[in-house]
Write an enzyme that holds these catalytic residues in place. Structure first.
Site, PDB file in Angstrom:
ATOM      1  N   SER A  22       0.853  -1.179   0.000  1.00  0.00           N
ATOM      2  CA  SER A  22       0.000   0.000   0.000  1.00  0.00           C
ATOM      3  C   SER A  22       0.894   1.236   0.000  1.00  0.00           C
ATOM      4  O   SER A  22       1.722   1.405   0.894  1.00  0.00           O
ATOM      5  CB  SER A  22      -0.880  -0.043   1.261  1.00  0.00           C
ATOM      6  OG  SER A  22      -1.679   1.107   1.364  1.00  0.00           O
ATOM      7  N   LYS A  59      -0.977  -0.880  -4.497  1.00  0.00           N
ATOM      8  CA  LYS A  59      -2.208  -0.132  -4.163  1.00  0.00           C
ATOM      9  C   LYS A  59      -1.805   1.310  -3.914  1.00  0.00           C
ATOM     10  O   LYS A  59      -0.945   1.582  -3.073  1.00  0.00           O
ATOM     11  CB  LYS A  59      -2.846  -0.768  -2.925  1.00  0.00           C
ATOM     12  CG  LYS A  59      -3.785   0.108  -2.120  1.00  0.00           C
ATOM     13  CD  LYS A  59      -4.528  -0.718  -1.078  1.00  0.00           C
ATOM     14  CE  LYS A  59      -4.714   0.038   0.230  1.00  0.00           C
ATOM     15  NZ  LYS A  59      -5.413  -0.770   1.252  1.00  0.00           N
ATOM     16  N   LYS A 111      -2.863   5.027  -2.609  1.00  0.00           N
ATOM     17  CA  LYS A 111      -3.842   5.816  -1.865  1.00  0.00           C
ATOM     18  C   LYS A 111      -4.223   7.015  -2.729  1.00  0.00           C
ATOM     19  O   LYS A 111      -3.341   7.667  -3.318  1.00  0.00           O
ATOM     20  CB  LYS A 111      -3.221   6.308  -0.548  1.00  0.00           C
ATOM     21  CG  LYS A 111      -2.978   5.182   0.448  1.00  0.00           C
ATOM     22  CD  LYS A 111      -4.287   4.664   1.014  1.00  0.00           C
ATOM     23  CE  LYS A 111      -4.035   3.638   2.106  1.00  0.00           C
ATOM     24  NZ  LYS A 111      -5.291   3.172   2.720  1.00  0.00           N
ATOM     25  N   ASP A 138      -7.095   3.039  -3.254  1.00  0.00           N
ATOM     26  CA  ASP A 138      -7.847   3.072  -1.990  1.00  0.00           C
ATOM     27  C   ASP A 138      -8.092   4.524  -1.618  1.00  0.00           C
ATOM     28  O   ASP A 138      -7.145   5.288  -1.422  1.00  0.00           O
ATOM     29  CB  ASP A 138      -7.038   2.369  -0.890  1.00  0.00           C
ATOM     30  CG  ASP A 138      -7.795   2.288   0.438  1.00  0.00           C
ATOM     31  OD1 ASP A 138      -8.958   2.727   0.510  1.00  0.00           O
ATOM     32  OD2 ASP A 138      -7.192   1.782   1.412  1.00  0.00           O
ATOM     33  N   GLU A 149     -11.026   0.761  -3.835  1.00  0.00           N
ATOM     34  CA  GLU A 149     -11.359   0.443  -2.444  1.00  0.00           C
ATOM     35  C   GLU A 149     -12.008   1.636  -1.756  1.00  0.00           C
ATOM     36  O   GLU A 149     -11.463   2.743  -1.772  1.00  0.00           O
ATOM     37  CB  GLU A 149     -10.063   0.039  -1.723  1.00  0.00           C
ATOM     38  CG  GLU A 149     -10.214  -0.380  -0.267  1.00  0.00           C
ATOM     39  CD  GLU A 149      -8.892  -0.837   0.342  1.00  0.00           C
ATOM     40  OE1 GLU A 149      -7.919  -1.096  -0.411  1.00  0.00           O
ATOM     41  OE2 GLU A 149      -8.801  -0.914   1.582  1.00  0.00           O
ATOM     42  N   ASP A 168     -13.781  -1.645   2.500  1.00  0.00           N
ATOM     43  CA  ASP A 168     -12.924  -1.804   3.678  1.00  0.00           C
ATOM     44  C   ASP A 168     -13.739  -1.295   4.875  1.00  0.00           C
ATOM     45  O   ASP A 168     -14.428  -2.062   5.557  1.00  0.00           O
ATOM     46  CB  ASP A 168     -11.618  -1.011   3.456  1.00  0.00           C
ATOM     47  CG  ASP A 168     -10.692  -0.943   4.661  1.00  0.00           C
ATOM     48  OD1 ASP A 168     -11.085  -1.354   5.767  1.00  0.00           O
ATOM     49  OD2 ASP A 168      -9.546  -0.446   4.530  1.00  0.00           O
ATOM     50  N   LYS A 174      -9.991  -7.043   7.401  1.00  0.00           N
ATOM     51  CA  LYS A 174      -9.015  -6.665   8.438  1.00  0.00           C
ATOM     52  C   LYS A 174      -9.589  -7.151   9.748  1.00  0.00           C
ATOM     53  O   LYS A 174     -10.681  -6.720  10.152  1.00  0.00           O
ATOM     54  CB  LYS A 174      -8.903  -5.144   8.555  1.00  0.00           C
ATOM     55  CG  LYS A 174      -8.063  -4.469   7.524  1.00  0.00           C
ATOM     56  CD  LYS A 174      -8.051  -2.970   7.783  1.00  0.00           C
ATOM     57  CE  LYS A 174      -7.482  -2.262   6.579  1.00  0.00           C
ATOM     58  NZ  LYS A 174      -7.726  -0.813   6.630  1.00  0.00           N
ATOM     59  N   GLY A 224      -4.373  -4.397   6.034  1.00  0.00           N
ATOM     60  CA  GLY A 224      -3.392  -4.219   7.110  1.00  0.00           C
ATOM     61  C   GLY A 224      -3.584  -2.893   7.790  1.00  0.00           C
ATOM     62  O   GLY A 224      -4.275  -2.001   7.269  1.00  0.00           O
TER      63      GLY A 224
HETATM   64  O1  OSB Z   1      -7.261   1.663   4.347  1.00  0.00           O
HETATM   65  O2  OSB Z   1      -6.139  -0.096   4.103  1.00  0.00           O
HETATM   66  C1  OSB Z   1      -6.297   0.990   4.658  1.00  0.00           C
HETATM   67  C2  OSB Z   1      -3.347   1.682   6.963  1.00  0.00           C
HETATM   68  C3  OSB Z   1      -3.970   2.254   8.029  1.00  0.00           C
HETATM   69  C4  OSB Z   1      -5.327   2.450   7.988  1.00  0.00           C
HETATM   70  C5  OSB Z   1      -6.058   2.073   6.849  1.00  0.00           C
HETATM   71  C6  OSB Z   1      -5.430   1.469   5.785  1.00  0.00           C
HETATM   72  C7  OSB Z   1      -4.045   1.313   5.823  1.00  0.00           C
HETATM   73  C8  OSB Z   1      -3.265   0.757   4.712  1.00  0.00           C
HETATM   74  C9  OSB Z   1      -1.929   0.147   5.039  1.00  0.00           C
HETATM   75  O3  OSB Z   1      -3.596   0.826   3.556  1.00  0.00           O
HETATM   76  C10 OSB Z   1      -1.887  -1.282   4.791  1.00  0.00           C
HETATM   77  C11 OSB Z   1      -0.675  -1.944   5.405  1.00  0.00           C
HETATM   78  O4  OSB Z   1      -0.730  -2.336   6.593  1.00  0.00           O
HETATM   79  O5  OSB Z   1       0.342  -2.066   4.702  1.00  0.00           O
HETATM   80 MG    MG Z   2      -8.432   0.606   2.943  1.00  0.00          MG
END
Ligand code: OSB
Ligand code: MG
Length: 368
Positions: A135, A161, A163, A188, A213, A238, A262, A290
Protein backbone atom coordinates in the site's frame (compact mmCIF):
# COMPACT_ATOMS: atom_id res chain seq x y z
CA UNK A 1 -8.04 -22.29 30.57
CA UNK A 2 -8.22 -19.57 33.18
CA UNK A 3 -7.14 -15.98 32.60
CA UNK A 4 -4.89 -14.45 35.30
CA UNK A 5 -4.57 -11.04 33.74
CA UNK A 6 -3.57 -9.05 30.73
CA UNK A 7 -0.60 -6.76 30.34
CA UNK A 8 -1.26 -3.71 28.16
CA UNK A 9 1.94 -2.53 26.50
CA UNK A 10 1.93 0.89 24.88
CA UNK A 11 4.42 0.88 22.04
CA UNK A 12 5.82 3.55 19.72
CA UNK A 13 7.45 2.23 16.56
CA UNK A 14 8.89 4.75 14.08
CA UNK A 15 7.86 3.95 10.50
CA UNK A 16 10.57 3.97 7.81
CA UNK A 17 8.54 6.63 6.02
CA UNK A 18 5.50 8.63 7.04
CA UNK A 19 2.34 6.99 5.65
CA UNK A 20 -0.12 9.49 4.19
CA UNK A 21 -3.76 8.71 3.45
CA UNK A 22 -6.80 10.87 2.77
CA UNK A 23 -7.47 10.98 6.53
CA UNK A 24 -4.02 11.83 7.85
CA UNK A 25 -0.33 11.06 8.11
CA UNK A 26 1.24 8.50 10.43
CA UNK A 27 4.97 8.60 11.14
CA UNK A 28 5.06 6.51 14.31
CA UNK A 29 2.91 3.48 15.09
CA UNK A 30 1.61 4.32 18.53
CA UNK A 31 -0.47 1.34 19.51
CA UNK A 32 -1.01 -1.44 22.05
CA UNK A 33 0.20 -4.97 22.41
CA UNK A 34 -1.66 -7.25 24.78
CA UNK A 35 -0.02 -10.12 26.65
CA UNK A 36 -2.66 -12.47 28.03
CA UNK A 37 -1.42 -14.59 30.94
CA UNK A 38 -3.40 -17.77 31.58
CA UNK A 39 -2.83 -20.85 33.70
CA UNK A 40 -1.74 -22.67 30.54
CA UNK A 41 0.20 -20.29 28.31
CA UNK A 42 0.75 -16.66 27.38
CA UNK A 43 -0.67 -15.13 24.25
CA UNK A 44 -0.12 -11.96 22.22
CA UNK A 45 -2.46 -9.62 20.38
CA UNK A 46 -1.83 -6.31 18.61
CA UNK A 47 -4.34 -3.48 18.47
CA UNK A 48 -5.01 -1.80 15.13
CA UNK A 49 -5.71 1.57 16.73
CA UNK A 50 -3.53 4.62 16.08
CA UNK A 51 -2.81 7.69 18.15
CA UNK A 52 -5.86 9.55 16.73
CA UNK A 53 -9.36 8.36 15.75
CA UNK A 54 -8.96 8.97 12.00
CA UNK A 55 -9.55 5.56 10.42
CA UNK A 56 -12.40 4.71 12.81
CA UNK A 57 -13.65 6.14 16.10
CA UNK A 58 -11.07 4.17 18.07
CA UNK A 59 -7.67 5.47 19.13
CA UNK A 60 -4.88 4.02 21.22
CA UNK A 61 -5.51 5.58 24.63
CA UNK A 62 -9.24 5.05 24.22
CA UNK A 63 -8.65 1.39 23.39
CA UNK A 64 -6.44 1.01 26.47
CA UNK A 65 -9.15 2.59 28.61
CA UNK A 66 -12.00 0.38 27.38
CA UNK A 67 -9.77 -2.68 27.72
CA UNK A 68 -8.76 -1.97 31.33
CA UNK A 69 -12.12 -0.67 32.46
CA UNK A 70 -14.58 -2.99 30.67
CA UNK A 71 -13.28 -5.65 28.28
CA UNK A 72 -10.58 -7.39 30.31
CA UNK A 73 -12.67 -7.42 33.54
CA UNK A 74 -15.54 -9.03 31.58
CA UNK A 75 -13.33 -12.11 31.14
CA UNK A 76 -12.85 -12.64 34.87
CA UNK A 77 -14.29 -15.69 36.54
CA UNK A 78 -14.72 -17.68 33.32
CA UNK A 79 -13.39 -21.15 34.21
CA UNK A 80 -13.28 -22.56 30.65
CA UNK A 81 -12.06 -19.57 28.70
CA UNK A 82 -10.94 -20.21 25.14
CA UNK A 83 -10.68 -18.13 22.00
CA UNK A 84 -14.30 -18.78 21.03
CA UNK A 85 -15.74 -17.56 24.34
CA UNK A 86 -14.22 -14.08 24.17
CA UNK A 87 -16.58 -12.42 21.69
CA UNK A 88 -19.77 -13.64 23.44
CA UNK A 89 -18.40 -12.39 26.78
CA UNK A 90 -17.74 -8.95 25.26
CA UNK A 91 -20.81 -8.66 23.04
CA UNK A 92 -22.83 -6.46 25.40
CA UNK A 93 -20.22 -3.71 24.92
CA UNK A 94 -20.94 -1.79 21.74
CA UNK A 95 -18.39 -1.10 18.98
CA UNK A 96 -14.72 -0.97 20.09
CA UNK A 97 -13.84 -3.66 17.56
CA UNK A 98 -10.13 -2.87 17.36
CA UNK A 99 -9.83 -3.30 21.14
CA UNK A 100 -11.98 -6.44 21.18
CA UNK A 101 -9.98 -7.98 18.35
CA UNK A 102 -6.68 -7.42 20.18
CA UNK A 103 -8.04 -9.09 23.31
CA UNK A 104 -9.60 -12.02 21.45
CA UNK A 105 -6.37 -12.58 19.54
CA UNK A 106 -4.27 -12.62 22.73
CA UNK A 107 -6.62 -15.19 24.32
CA UNK A 108 -6.82 -17.25 21.14
CA UNK A 109 -3.02 -17.23 20.91
CA UNK A 110 -2.67 -18.41 24.53
CA UNK A 111 -5.33 -21.07 23.95
CA UNK A 112 -3.65 -22.38 20.78
CA UNK A 113 -0.15 -22.27 22.28
CA UNK A 114 -1.43 -24.29 25.21
CA UNK A 115 -2.74 -26.90 22.77
CA UNK A 116 0.20 -26.72 20.35
CA UNK A 117 -1.93 -25.71 17.37
CA UNK A 118 -1.07 -22.95 14.90
CA UNK A 119 -3.51 -20.11 14.23
CA UNK A 120 -3.37 -20.84 10.51
CA UNK A 121 -4.44 -24.44 11.13
CA UNK A 122 -7.17 -23.37 13.55
CA UNK A 123 -8.60 -20.92 10.99
CA UNK A 124 -8.54 -23.42 8.13
CA UNK A 125 -5.55 -22.22 6.12
CA UNK A 126 -4.63 -24.08 2.95
CA UNK A 127 -1.45 -22.24 1.89
CA UNK A 128 2.10 -22.19 3.29
CA UNK A 129 2.87 -18.74 1.88
CA UNK A 130 0.76 -15.79 0.81
CA UNK A 131 1.12 -13.40 -2.14
CA UNK A 132 1.93 -9.86 -1.05
CA UNK A 133 1.02 -6.46 -2.29
CA UNK A 134 2.01 -3.08 -0.90
CA UNK A 135 0.00 0.00 0.00
CA UNK A 136 1.62 3.22 -1.22
CA UNK A 137 0.78 6.46 0.58
CA UNK A 138 0.00 9.80 -1.02
CA UNK A 139 3.29 11.38 -2.15
CA UNK A 140 4.46 14.98 -2.43
CA UNK A 141 4.95 14.66 -6.18
CA UNK A 142 4.47 12.22 -9.06
CA UNK A 143 8.24 11.66 -9.60
CA UNK A 144 8.55 10.76 -5.92
CA UNK A 145 5.62 8.35 -6.21
CA UNK A 146 7.14 6.69 -9.28
CA UNK A 147 10.44 6.17 -7.42
CA UNK A 148 8.63 4.59 -4.48
CA UNK A 149 6.59 2.28 -6.71
CA UNK A 150 9.69 1.28 -8.68
CA UNK A 151 11.43 0.32 -5.43
CA UNK A 152 8.52 -1.90 -4.37
CA UNK A 153 8.33 -3.56 -7.79
CA UNK A 154 12.07 -4.24 -7.59
CA UNK A 155 11.47 -5.81 -4.18
CA UNK A 156 9.04 -8.21 -5.86
CA UNK A 157 5.63 -7.03 -4.63
CA UNK A 158 2.92 -8.63 -6.76
CA UNK A 159 0.52 -5.71 -6.75
CA UNK A 160 0.55 -2.01 -5.99
CA UNK A 161 -2.21 -0.13 -4.16
CA UNK A 162 -2.15 3.66 -4.46
CA UNK A 163 -3.84 5.82 -1.86
CA UNK A 164 -5.98 8.44 -3.58
CA UNK A 165 -8.00 11.51 -2.57
CA UNK A 166 -9.61 14.41 -4.46
CA UNK A 167 -6.72 16.21 -6.17
CA UNK A 168 -4.45 13.11 -6.05
CA UNK A 169 -6.15 10.51 -8.20
CA UNK A 170 -6.25 10.42 -12.01
CA UNK A 171 -2.80 11.93 -12.60
CA UNK A 172 -0.81 9.68 -10.22
CA UNK A 173 -2.73 6.59 -11.37
CA UNK A 174 -2.13 7.45 -15.03
CA UNK A 175 1.57 8.08 -14.36
CA UNK A 176 2.04 4.72 -12.59
CA UNK A 177 0.10 2.83 -15.28
CA UNK A 178 2.06 4.47 -18.11
CA UNK A 179 5.44 3.99 -16.48
CA UNK A 180 5.06 0.39 -15.26
CA UNK A 181 2.69 -1.10 -17.84
CA UNK A 182 0.73 -4.22 -17.05
CA UNK A 183 1.25 -4.46 -13.25
CA UNK A 184 -1.58 -5.41 -10.88
CA UNK A 185 -2.74 -1.97 -9.73
CA UNK A 186 -5.56 -0.82 -7.43
CA UNK A 187 -6.53 2.32 -5.49
CA UNK A 188 -7.85 3.07 -1.99
CA UNK A 189 -9.73 6.31 -1.22
CA UNK A 190 -10.48 5.68 2.47
CA UNK A 191 -13.95 7.17 1.98
CA UNK A 192 -12.64 10.51 0.66
CA UNK A 193 -15.31 11.02 -2.04
CA UNK A 194 -19.02 11.84 -2.07
CA UNK A 195 -21.83 10.74 -4.38
CA UNK A 196 -21.41 14.06 -6.19
CA UNK A 197 -17.97 12.77 -7.30
CA UNK A 198 -19.37 9.71 -9.10
CA UNK A 199 -18.89 11.18 -12.60
CA UNK A 200 -15.31 12.00 -11.71
CA UNK A 201 -14.66 8.50 -10.32
CA UNK A 202 -15.86 6.94 -13.59
CA UNK A 203 -12.63 8.23 -15.18
CA UNK A 204 -10.74 5.60 -13.14
CA UNK A 205 -12.13 2.97 -15.54
CA UNK A 206 -9.51 4.07 -18.08
CA UNK A 207 -6.68 2.52 -16.05
CA UNK A 208 -7.59 -1.19 -15.88
CA UNK A 209 -7.49 -1.23 -12.07
CA UNK A 210 -8.13 -4.49 -10.21
CA UNK A 211 -10.43 -2.64 -7.82
CA UNK A 212 -11.35 0.70 -6.26
CA UNK A 213 -11.36 0.44 -2.44
CA UNK A 214 -13.87 2.34 -0.28
CA UNK A 215 -14.44 5.41 -2.44
CA UNK A 216 -17.48 6.68 -0.46
CA UNK A 217 -18.32 7.10 3.25
CA UNK A 218 -18.51 3.94 5.33
CA UNK A 219 -22.25 4.26 5.95
CA UNK A 220 -23.15 4.83 2.29
CA UNK A 221 -23.74 1.32 0.96
CA UNK A 222 -26.44 2.59 -1.40
CA UNK A 223 -24.00 5.15 -2.79
CA UNK A 224 -21.48 2.38 -3.46
CA UNK A 225 -24.22 0.36 -5.17
CA UNK A 226 -25.13 3.38 -7.33
CA UNK A 227 -21.47 3.84 -8.27
CA UNK A 228 -21.10 0.12 -8.97
CA UNK A 229 -23.91 0.25 -11.53
CA UNK A 230 -21.86 2.72 -13.58
CA UNK A 231 -18.23 1.83 -12.83
CA UNK A 232 -16.73 -1.13 -14.72
CA UNK A 233 -13.90 -1.49 -12.18
CA UNK A 234 -14.94 -3.67 -9.20
CA UNK A 235 -15.62 -1.86 -5.93
CA UNK A 236 -13.95 -3.31 -2.84
CA UNK A 237 -15.13 -2.28 0.62
CA UNK A 238 -12.92 -1.80 3.68
CA UNK A 239 -14.36 0.62 6.29
CA UNK A 240 -18.00 -0.34 5.53
CA UNK A 241 -17.59 -4.02 6.38
CA UNK A 242 -17.74 -4.30 10.17
CA UNK A 243 -19.16 -7.82 10.43
CA UNK A 244 -20.26 -10.89 8.48
CA UNK A 245 -23.78 -9.44 8.49
CA UNK A 246 -22.51 -6.20 6.95
CA UNK A 247 -20.67 -8.20 4.30
CA UNK A 248 -23.85 -10.11 3.41
CA UNK A 249 -25.80 -6.84 3.19
CA UNK A 250 -23.20 -5.11 1.02
CA UNK A 251 -23.05 -8.05 -1.37
CA UNK A 252 -26.83 -8.31 -1.60
CA UNK A 253 -27.12 -4.58 -2.33
CA UNK A 254 -24.48 -4.79 -5.06
CA UNK A 255 -22.27 -2.35 -3.13
CA UNK A 256 -19.10 -4.38 -3.65
CA UNK A 257 -17.69 -7.28 -5.66
CA UNK A 258 -14.56 -7.70 -3.49
CA UNK A 259 -13.97 -7.39 0.28
CA UNK A 260 -10.87 -6.28 2.20
CA UNK A 261 -10.83 -8.24 5.48
CA UNK A 262 -9.01 -6.67 8.44
CA UNK A 263 -9.41 -8.61 11.66
CA UNK A 264 -9.18 -5.48 13.81
CA UNK A 265 -11.94 -3.66 11.96
CA UNK A 266 -14.38 -6.57 12.37
CA UNK A 267 -13.57 -7.50 15.98
CA UNK A 268 -11.23 -10.43 15.46
CA UNK A 269 -9.98 -13.38 13.44
CA UNK A 270 -13.04 -15.52 14.14
CA UNK A 271 -15.42 -12.92 12.69
CA UNK A 272 -12.90 -12.51 9.83
CA UNK A 273 -13.30 -16.18 9.03
CA UNK A 274 -17.09 -15.79 9.00
CA UNK A 275 -16.76 -12.90 6.53
CA UNK A 276 -14.44 -15.04 4.43
CA UNK A 277 -17.10 -17.79 4.44
CA UNK A 278 -19.97 -15.43 3.52
CA UNK A 279 -17.91 -14.01 0.66
CA UNK A 280 -16.86 -17.48 -0.53
CA UNK A 281 -20.51 -18.55 -0.63
CA UNK A 282 -21.25 -15.58 -2.92
CA UNK A 283 -18.16 -16.02 -5.09
CA UNK A 284 -16.78 -12.74 -3.77
CA UNK A 285 -12.95 -12.71 -3.60
CA UNK A 286 -11.35 -11.38 -0.41
CA UNK A 287 -7.89 -10.15 0.49
CA UNK A 288 -6.19 -9.34 3.76
CA UNK A 289 -5.87 -5.67 4.64
CA UNK A 290 -3.39 -4.22 7.11
CA UNK A 291 -3.01 -1.51 9.73
CA UNK A 292 0.77 -1.12 9.55
CA UNK A 293 1.18 -3.97 12.05
CA UNK A 294 4.36 -5.07 13.77
CA UNK A 295 5.37 -8.69 13.38
CA UNK A 296 2.86 -9.67 16.08
CA UNK A 297 -0.19 -8.49 14.16
CA UNK A 298 1.39 -9.42 10.83
CA UNK A 299 1.84 -13.06 11.86
CA UNK A 300 -1.88 -13.38 12.53
CA UNK A 301 -2.78 -11.55 9.30
CA UNK A 302 -0.61 -13.89 7.27
CA UNK A 303 -2.32 -16.91 8.88
CA UNK A 304 -5.71 -15.46 7.89
CA UNK A 305 -4.52 -14.67 4.36
CA UNK A 306 -3.71 -18.38 3.90
CA UNK A 307 -7.42 -19.31 3.84
CA UNK A 308 -8.76 -20.52 0.48
CA UNK A 309 -10.97 -17.51 -0.32
CA UNK A 310 -8.05 -15.05 -0.09
CA UNK A 311 -7.43 -15.15 -3.83
CA UNK A 312 -5.99 -11.63 -4.23
CA UNK A 313 -2.63 -10.35 -2.88
CA UNK A 314 -3.04 -8.61 0.48
CA UNK A 315 -1.49 -5.61 2.23
CA UNK A 316 0.72 -8.19 3.93
CA UNK A 317 4.06 -6.56 3.21
CA UNK A 318 7.48 -7.44 4.61
CA UNK A 319 8.67 -6.01 7.94
CA UNK A 320 11.23 -3.74 6.24
CA UNK A 321 8.48 -1.92 4.32
CA UNK A 322 7.33 -0.54 7.72
CA UNK A 323 10.17 -0.67 10.26
CA UNK A 324 13.95 -0.61 10.38
CA UNK A 325 13.64 -3.13 13.17
CA UNK A 326 10.53 -5.23 13.83
CA UNK A 327 9.50 -6.55 17.24
CA UNK A 328 9.68 -10.14 15.98
CA UNK A 329 11.95 -11.92 13.56
CA UNK A 330 11.33 -9.94 10.39
CA UNK A 331 8.86 -11.14 7.79
CA UNK A 332 10.74 -11.27 4.50
CA UNK A 333 9.47 -11.16 0.94
CA UNK A 334 10.49 -14.25 -1.03
CA UNK A 335 9.35 -14.27 -4.66
CA UNK A 336 6.59 -11.84 -3.73
CA UNK A 337 5.30 -14.00 -0.87
CA UNK A 338 5.45 -14.10 2.94
CA UNK A 339 5.75 -17.45 4.63
CA UNK A 340 2.92 -18.49 6.95
CA UNK A 341 4.18 -19.16 10.51
CA UNK A 342 3.73 -22.78 11.54
CA UNK A 343 4.50 -22.69 15.29
CA UNK A 344 1.81 -22.82 17.98
CA UNK A 345 -0.57 -19.87 18.12
CA UNK A 346 0.50 -16.92 15.99
CA UNK A 347 3.90 -18.61 15.78
CA UNK A 348 6.02 -15.60 16.68
CA UNK A 349 6.85 -13.64 19.84
CA UNK A 350 8.45 -10.27 20.46
CA UNK A 351 12.19 -10.13 21.01
CA UNK A 352 12.53 -8.93 24.64
CA UNK A 353 15.24 -6.32 23.95
CA UNK A 354 13.44 -4.80 21.00
CA UNK A 355 10.14 -4.87 22.85
CA UNK A 356 11.74 -2.98 25.76
CA UNK A 357 13.18 -0.43 23.34
CA UNK A 358 9.79 0.45 21.83
CA UNK A 359 7.60 0.13 24.92
CA UNK A 360 6.68 3.51 26.35
CA UNK A 361 4.34 2.33 29.13
CA UNK A 362 2.98 -0.93 30.47
CA UNK A 363 0.20 -1.78 32.88
CA UNK A 364 -0.94 -5.05 34.40
CA UNK A 365 -4.70 -5.62 34.54
CA UNK A 366 -5.37 -8.58 36.86
CA UNK A 367 -8.59 -10.58 36.68
CA UNK A 368 -9.97 -12.61 39.54
O1 OSB B 1 -7.26 1.66 4.35
O2 OSB B 1 -6.14 -0.10 4.10
C1 OSB B 1 -6.30 0.99 4.66
C2 OSB B 1 -3.35 1.68 6.96
C3 OSB B 1 -3.97 2.25 8.03
C4 OSB B 1 -5.33 2.45 7.99
C5 OSB B 1 -6.06 2.07 6.85
C6 OSB B 1 -5.43 1.47 5.79
C7 OSB B 1 -4.05 1.31 5.82
C8 OSB B 1 -3.27 0.76 4.71
C9 OSB B 1 -1.93 0.15 5.04
O3 OSB B 1 -3.60 0.83 3.56
C10 OSB B 1 -1.89 -1.28 4.79
C11 OSB B 1 -0.67 -1.94 5.40
O4 OSB B 1 -0.73 -2.34 6.59
O5 OSB B 1 0.34 -2.07 4.70
MG1 MG C 1 -8.43 0.61 2.94
Amino acid sequence: MRLRGVEILHIAMPLVGAFRTSFGTEAVRETLLLRAVTDEAEGWGECGASEAPLYSGEYTLGAADVLRRHLIPALSGLPDLDGHRVAPALSRFKENRLAKAALETAILDADLRGRGESLSHALGAVRTSVPSGVSVGIADSIPELLDTVEGYLDDGYLRIKLKIEPGWDLEPVRAVRERFGDIMLQVDANAAYERADIDHLLALDAFALSLVEQPLPMDDLLGHAALARRLATPICLDESILSARAAATAIELGACRIVNIKAGRVGGYLESRRIHDVCAAHGVPVWCGGMLETGIGRAANVALAALPGFTLPGDTSASERYFDEDLTEPFRLVDGHLEVPTGPGIGVAPDPDRLARYTVAREWVPVS
